[in-house]
Design an enzyme around this catalytic site. Structure first.
Site, PDB file in Angstrom:
ATOM      1  N   LYS A  96       2.115 -35.092  58.565  1.00 43.39           N
ATOM      2  CA  LYS A  96       3.310 -34.254  58.713  1.00 43.39           C
ATOM      3  C   LYS A  96       4.555 -35.004  58.248  1.00 43.39           C
ATOM      4  O   LYS A  96       5.363 -34.470  57.482  1.00 43.39           O
ATOM      5  CB  LYS A  96       3.484 -33.820  60.167  1.00 43.39           C
ATOM      6  CG  LYS A  96       4.683 -32.901  60.391  1.00 43.39           C
ATOM      7  CD  LYS A  96       4.806 -32.498  61.843  1.00 43.39           C
ATOM      8  CE  LYS A  96       5.280 -33.645  62.699  1.00 43.39           C
ATOM      9  NZ  LYS A  96       5.551 -33.240  64.109  1.00 43.39           N
ATOM     10  N   ASP A 125       4.786 -28.455  61.818  1.00 43.00           N
ATOM     11  CA  ASP A 125       5.126 -28.903  63.169  1.00 43.00           C
ATOM     12  C   ASP A 125       4.830 -27.758  64.135  1.00 43.00           C
ATOM     13  O   ASP A 125       4.212 -26.754  63.767  1.00 43.00           O
ATOM     14  CB  ASP A 125       6.590 -29.339  63.239  1.00 43.00           C
ATOM     15  CG  ASP A 125       7.564 -28.177  63.056  1.00 43.00           C
ATOM     16  OD1 ASP A 125       7.125 -27.063  62.683  1.00 43.00           O
ATOM     17  OD2 ASP A 125       8.765 -28.380  63.293  1.00 43.00           O
TER      18      ASP A 125
END
Length: 223
Positions: A120, A138
């Protein structure tokens, strides 16, 4: 969500915010990497408060190494997990100095090899710093993707793969930011503000909250 609806979904977001950006504050690519690393399980607002003074002092990996772990902790002690984050930031900074000439590599595989940098974080850096068509999933994007029907998946990686497949041009670079902001300010976790959502007619979410006054009255009556 059908192909035409996906295009319209992003067209509306782009119309409302033509140039979306991360809400993290930074002055260069290295500071962006540090900020995103620090933001794990923390808010952007909290990270920005902690890094403003830090980034006035530290602009390069070498300067971070010189500051040291204890010096960094003094700046970021208000951020969750600051002990482990400080250790990782110092370690990744040393690696950038030793292996990359003090520069942040424009390569996701190289980024995820850095301490504290997961997929991420690497996707955010690749997108924000290098304009890559990456989708950093997220909690906000995971929720929006599944709730709206835009990109369903049981894991962040599954949602990311759906976004890679479905998001059309010219929205691929900005999609990450639009979805985060949409989830942060409109498609909220507890009470999605469907009454002011520009995507309400495209969204697959059934229990839409279309009248905030009615919801408040129902809560009052239940009490």
């Amino acid at each position: 969500m059908k192909k035409d609806d996906v295009f319209e979904f992003f067209r509306r977001l782009a119309e409302a915010n033509p140039s979306p950006e991360t809400e993290l504050e930074y002055g260069n690519t290295y500071q962006l990497l540090v900020a995103v690393t620090l933001s794990a399980q923390s808010t952007d607002v909290g990270v920005n408060k902690a890094t403003r003074a830090l980034f006035r002092e530290v602009k390069t990996p070498a300067q971070m190494v010189e500051l040291g772990e204890e010096g960094l902790k003094a700046h970021i002690k208000t951020i969750g997990l600051f002990n482990s984050k400080a250790k990782n930031v110092i370690a990744l900074s040393q690696i950038l100095v030793d292996r990359h000439g003090g520069e942040v590599p424009a390569d996701r595989d190289a980024l995820v090899e850095l301490p504290g940098v997961g997929r991420k974080t690497a996707n955010v850096v690749m997108n924000c710093a290098f304009g890559a068509e990456t989708f950093a999933v997220d909690t906000h994007i995971f929720r929006v993707g599944n709730r709206t029907g835009l990109a369903k998946g049981k894991t962040p990686l599954a949602v990311e793969k759906q976004l890679e497949k479905k998001v059309p041009q010219p929205f691929r670079v900005g999609a990450h930011h639009w979805l985060i902001l949409h989830g942060r300010y409109i498609c909220k976790a507890r009470t999605p503000e469907c009454w002011r959502c520009p995507e309400v007619d495209l969204c697959a979410f059934k229990p839409k909250v279309l009248d905030p006054k009615a919801k408040a009255s129902a809560k009052k009556a239940a009490a």
